[in-house]
Design an enzyme around this catalytic site. Structure first.
Site: not given
Ligand code: CMP
Length: 143
Positions: A11, A87, A93, A117
């Site tokens: 990212k 993962r 996350t 991601h």
């Molecule tokens: P990613 O794996 O790229 O997939 C979806 C993205 O949304 C995740 O990583 C986070 O960067 C973002 N995300 C998920 N939940 C939240 C949250 N509660 N607040 C802010 N960003 C989020």
């Protein structure tokens, strides 16, 4: 049967802060083959489309702005059981909840700027890979 590819994106914040090299090294050391990779910059429309599954969630607009704020590395990774194994090495996350030694624990700033991601299913790994890469940009083990 589990598929053998996953898709990842390093990212903007991690790229801007010089973390891409360390993240790529960790990916390779963990047994993944990079079969496609490039540096690119998502337009707002790209980010909206890529994250359309999250449309309507409170973080969606901010996520789209963040993901289109600077260059990202995108890559297809090959390994048996690629989606689940990737993962595991990226971690939760939320970096605060990520296990020690995971990419997000080591390199993420926040839930949004969470370094990388990773696809959450074989179907999404295919869809995400197809969004960024043509077949002539891929170099799987058998090629
Ligand atoms: P990613 O794996 O790229 O997939 C979806 C993205 O949304 C995740 O990583 C986070 O960067 C973002 N995300 C998920 N939940 C939240 C949250 N509660 N607040 C802010 N960003 C989020």
């Amino acid at each position: 049967m589990a598929g053998n590819i996953t898709f990842t994106m390093i990212k903007p914040y991690a790229v801007k802060n010089g973390k891409a090299g360390s993240i790529i090294a960790k990916i390779i050391e963990s047994g993944f083959r990079i079969i496609a990779m490039k540096l690119t910059h998502l337009s707002k429309a790209d980010a909206e489309y890529f994250y359309s599954i999250h449309k309507g969630r409170p973080f969606y607009e901010s996520l789209v702005d963040f993901m289109s704020s600077g260059p990202v590395f995108v890559a297809i990774l090959e390994k048996e059981n690629a989606v689940a194994d990737y993962r595991k090495i990226i971690g939760n996350t939320d970096p605060k909840k990520a296990e020690e030694g995971t990419i997000r624990k080591l390199f993420a700033e926040s839930v949004q700027a969470n370094a990388v991601h990773g696809s959450d299913s074989d179907e999404n790994a295919e869809w995400e890979s197809n969004y960024f890469f043509s077949h002539r940009e891929r170099f799987p083990a058998k090629s």
